[in-house]
Design a protein around this motif. Structure first.
Motif, PDB file in Angstrom:
ATOM      1  N   SER A  46       0.827  -1.200   0.000  1.00 35.09           N
ATOM      2  CA  SER A  46       0.000   0.000   0.000  1.00 35.09           C
ATOM      3  C   SER A  46       0.864   1.254   0.000  1.00 35.09           C
ATOM      4  O   SER A  46       2.004   1.238   0.471  1.00 35.09           O
ATOM      5  CB  SER A  46      -0.897   0.029   1.244  1.00 35.09           C
ATOM      6  OG  SER A  46      -1.775  -1.071   1.272  1.00 35.09           O
ATOM      7  N   LEU A  47       0.295   2.308  -0.540  1.00 38.05           N
ATOM      8  CA  LEU A  47       0.890   3.640  -0.477  1.00 38.05           C
ATOM      9  C   LEU A  47      -0.229   4.643  -0.313  1.00 38.05           C
ATOM     10  O   LEU A  47      -1.355   4.397  -0.766  1.00 38.05           O
ATOM     11  CB  LEU A  47       1.663   3.971  -1.753  1.00 38.05           C
ATOM     12  CG  LEU A  47       3.061   3.383  -1.961  1.00 38.05           C
ATOM     13  CD1 LEU A  47       3.566   3.747  -3.360  1.00 38.05           C
ATOM     14  CD2 LEU A  47       4.031   3.847  -0.904  1.00 38.05           C
ATOM     15  N   ARG A  48       0.086   5.778   0.293  1.00 34.59           N
ATOM     16  CA  ARG A  48      -0.874   6.877   0.341  1.00 34.59           C
ATOM     17  C   ARG A  48      -0.221   8.099  -0.272  1.00 34.59           C
ATOM     18  O   ARG A  48       0.802   8.583   0.210  1.00 34.59           O
ATOM     19  CB  ARG A  48      -1.329   7.195   1.770  1.00 34.59           C
ATOM     20  CG  ARG A  48      -2.473   8.204   1.776  1.00 34.59           C
ATOM     21  CD  ARG A  48      -3.023   8.475   3.147  1.00 34.59           C
ATOM     22  NE  ARG A  48      -2.231   9.447   3.898  1.00 34.59           N
ATOM     23  CZ  ARG A  48      -2.732  10.238   4.846  1.00 34.59           C
ATOM     24  NH1 ARG A  48      -4.015  10.165   5.157  1.00 34.59           N
ATOM     25  NH2 ARG A  48      -1.957  11.071   5.495  1.00 34.59           N
TER      26      ARG A  48
ATOM     27  N   LYS B  45     -11.142   0.293  -8.681  1.00 27.15           N
ATOM     28  CA  LYS B  45     -12.298   0.187  -7.780  1.00 27.15           C
ATOM     29  C   LYS B  45     -12.066  -0.891  -6.736  1.00 27.15           C
ATOM     30  O   LYS B  45     -11.609  -1.995  -7.059  1.00 27.15           O
ATOM     31  CB  LYS B  45     -13.556  -0.143  -8.584  1.00 27.15           C
ATOM     32  CG  LYS B  45     -14.244   1.054  -9.179  1.00 27.15           C
ATOM     33  CD  LYS B  45     -15.505   0.642  -9.928  1.00 27.15           C
ATOM     34  CE  LYS B  45     -16.152   1.821 -10.601  1.00 27.15           C
ATOM     35  NZ  LYS B  45     -17.328   1.424 -11.412  1.00 27.15           N
ATOM     36  N   GLY B  46     -12.392  -0.556  -5.494  1.00 24.04           N
ATOM     37  CA  GLY B  46     -12.232  -1.507  -4.408  1.00 24.04           C
ATOM     38  C   GLY B  46     -10.832  -1.552  -3.832  1.00 24.04           C
ATOM     39  O   GLY B  46     -10.610  -2.172  -2.788  1.00 24.04           O
TER      40      GLY B  46
ATOM     41  N   ASN C  39      -4.279   0.458  -2.110  1.00 22.76           N
ATOM     42  CA  ASN C  39      -4.046  -0.858  -1.496  1.00 22.76           C
ATOM     43  C   ASN C  39      -3.971  -1.934  -2.571  1.00 22.76           C
ATOM     44  O   ASN C  39      -4.386  -1.722  -3.716  1.00 22.76           O
ATOM     45  CB  ASN C  39      -5.167  -1.187  -0.516  1.00 22.76           C
ATOM     46  CG  ASN C  39      -5.268  -0.195   0.621  1.00 22.76           C
ATOM     47  OD1 ASN C  39      -4.272   0.353   1.080  1.00 22.76           O
ATOM     48  ND2 ASN C  39      -6.496   0.037   1.079  1.00 22.76           N
ATOM     49  N   SER C  40      -3.453  -3.074  -2.191  1.00 27.61           N
ATOM     50  CA  SER C  40      -3.353  -4.221  -3.101  1.00 27.61           C
ATOM     51  C   SER C  40      -2.719  -3.819  -4.425  1.00 27.61           C
ATOM     52  O   SER C  40      -3.228  -4.143  -5.504  1.00 27.61           O
ATOM     53  CB  SER C  40      -4.741  -4.827  -3.338  1.00 27.61           C
ATOM     54  OG  SER C  40      -5.333  -5.224  -2.126  1.00 27.61           O
TER      55      SER C  40
ATOM     56  N   GLU D 174       0.810  -3.296 -12.521  1.00 35.08           N
ATOM     57  CA  GLU D 174       0.034  -2.487 -13.470  1.00 35.08           C
ATOM     58  C   GLU D 174      -0.278  -1.095 -12.928  1.00 35.08           C
ATOM     59  O   GLU D 174      -0.752  -0.239 -13.678  1.00 35.08           O
ATOM     60  CB  GLU D 174      -1.261  -3.214 -13.846  1.00 35.08           C
ATOM     61  CG  GLU D 174      -1.025  -4.502 -14.624  1.00 35.08           C
ATOM     62  CD  GLU D 174      -2.319  -5.158 -15.068  1.00 35.08           C
ATOM     63  OE1 GLU D 174      -2.248  -6.118 -15.854  1.00 35.08           O
ATOM     64  OE2 GLU D 174      -3.401  -4.702 -14.651  1.00 35.08           O
ATOM     65  N   ASP D 175      -0.055  -0.896 -11.651  1.00 38.88           N
ATOM     66  CA  ASP D 175      -0.277   0.428 -11.058  1.00 38.88           C
ATOM     67  C   ASP D 175       0.968   1.306 -11.152  1.00 38.88           C
ATOM     68  O   ASP D 175       0.919   2.479 -10.760  1.00 38.88           O
ATOM     69  CB  ASP D 175      -0.685   0.286  -9.590  1.00 38.88           C
ATOM     70  CG  ASP D 175      -2.006  -0.440  -9.422  1.00 38.88           C
ATOM     71  OD1 ASP D 175      -2.073  -1.349  -8.571  1.00 38.88           O
ATOM     72  OD2 ASP D 175      -2.966  -0.095 -10.151  1.00 38.88           O
ATOM     73  N   THR D 176       2.062   0.763 -11.661  1.00 35.22           N
ATOM     74  CA  THR D 176       3.285   1.542 -11.815  1.00 35.22           C
ATOM     75  C   THR D 176       3.057   2.671 -12.806  1.00 35.22           C
ATOM     76  O   THR D 176       2.634   2.445 -13.943  1.00 35.22           O
ATOM     77  CB  THR D 176       4.437   0.647 -12.302  1.00 35.22           C
ATOM     78  OG1 THR D 176       4.771  -0.286 -11.279  1.00 35.22           O
ATOM     79  CG2 THR D 176       5.663   1.489 -12.637  1.00 35.22           C
ATOM     80  N   ALA D 177       3.302   3.900 -12.355  1.00 36.68           N
ATOM     81  CA  ALA D 177       3.055   5.068 -13.191  1.00 36.68           C
ATOM     82  C   ALA D 177       3.484   6.322 -12.435  1.00 36.68           C
ATOM     83  O   ALA D 177       3.797   6.266 -11.246  1.00 36.68           O
ATOM     84  CB  ALA D 177       1.565   5.178 -13.544  1.00 36.68           C
ATOM     85  N   ILE D 178       3.465   7.423 -13.146  1.00 39.67           N
ATOM     86  CA  ILE D 178       3.571   8.719 -12.490  1.00 39.67           C
ATOM     87  C   ILE D 178       2.148   9.173 -12.188  1.00 39.67           C
ATOM     88  O   ILE D 178       1.294   9.172 -13.079  1.00 39.67           O
ATOM     89  CB  ILE D 178       4.288   9.754 -13.371  1.00 39.67           C
ATOM     90  CG1 ILE D 178       5.710   9.293 -13.686  1.00 39.67           C
ATOM     91  CG2 ILE D 178       4.326  11.112 -12.668  1.00 39.67           C
ATOM     92  CD1 ILE D 178       6.440  10.179 -14.668  1.00 39.67           C
ATOM     93  N   TYR D 179       1.916   9.544 -10.958  1.00 42.56           N
ATOM     94  CA  TYR D 179       0.587   9.958 -10.521  1.00 42.56           C
ATOM     95  C   TYR D 179       0.541  11.482 -10.380  1.00 42.56           C
ATOM     96  O   TYR D 179       1.411  12.077  -9.733  1.00 42.56           O
ATOM     97  CB  TYR D 179       0.231   9.292  -9.194  1.00 42.56           C
ATOM     98  CG  TYR D 179      -0.135   7.841  -9.347  1.00 42.56           C
ATOM     99  CD1 TYR D 179       0.826   6.893  -9.660  1.00 42.56           C
ATOM    100  CD2 TYR D 179      -1.455   7.411  -9.218  1.00 42.56           C
ATOM    101  CE1 TYR D 179       0.502   5.560  -9.841  1.00 42.56           C
ATOM    102  CE2 TYR D 179      -1.797   6.081  -9.386  1.00 42.56           C
ATOM    103  CZ  TYR D 179      -0.817   5.160  -9.698  1.00 42.56           C
ATOM    104  OH  TYR D 179      -1.147   3.839  -9.883  1.00 42.56           O
TER     105      TYR D 179
END
Length: 115
Positions: free
Chosen positions: A17-19, A64-65, A83-84, A88-93
């Protein structure tokens, strides 16, 4: 002129997780909505989540979720709890917000998920 500054990115293992935080240099009371976008290498920037000033939040199907967007108008900060996480979530946000028909963007924060 309001500036938005993201923080909280980094390297995390899959399943972790990260915030992310998006701090505004001024008041965000006037922001009709704020949101998070992300851009992965070789891909177009995509919408992750939106939070209006009142009303329902919006999430991309892919998060979602797992992700939760929130904003604190007193602290002038928006958050994205992730979370989780997967590779595939690797990116610049990037965080963004709209006020008086003007769009503001942060400089982005890198999120890297290792598998």
């Amino acid at each position: 002129q309001v500036q938005l500054v993201e923080s909280g990115g980094g390297l995390v293992q899959a399943g972790g997780s990260l915030r992310l935080s998006c701090a505004a240099s001024g008041s965000i009371f006037s922001f009709s909505f704020m949101g998070w976008y992300r851009q992965a290498p070789g891909k177009q920037r995509e919408l992750v989540a939106l939070i209006p000033d009142g009303g329902s939040t919006y999430y991309a199907d892919s998060v979602k979720g797992r992700f939760t967007i929130s904003r604190d108008n007193i602290k002038n900060t928006m958050y994205l709890q992730m979370n989780s996480l997967s590779s595939e979530d690797t990116a610049i946000y990037y965080c963004t917000g709209r006020s008086s028909s003007k769009y503001y963007w942060g400089q982005g924060t890198q999120v890297t998920v290792s598998s």
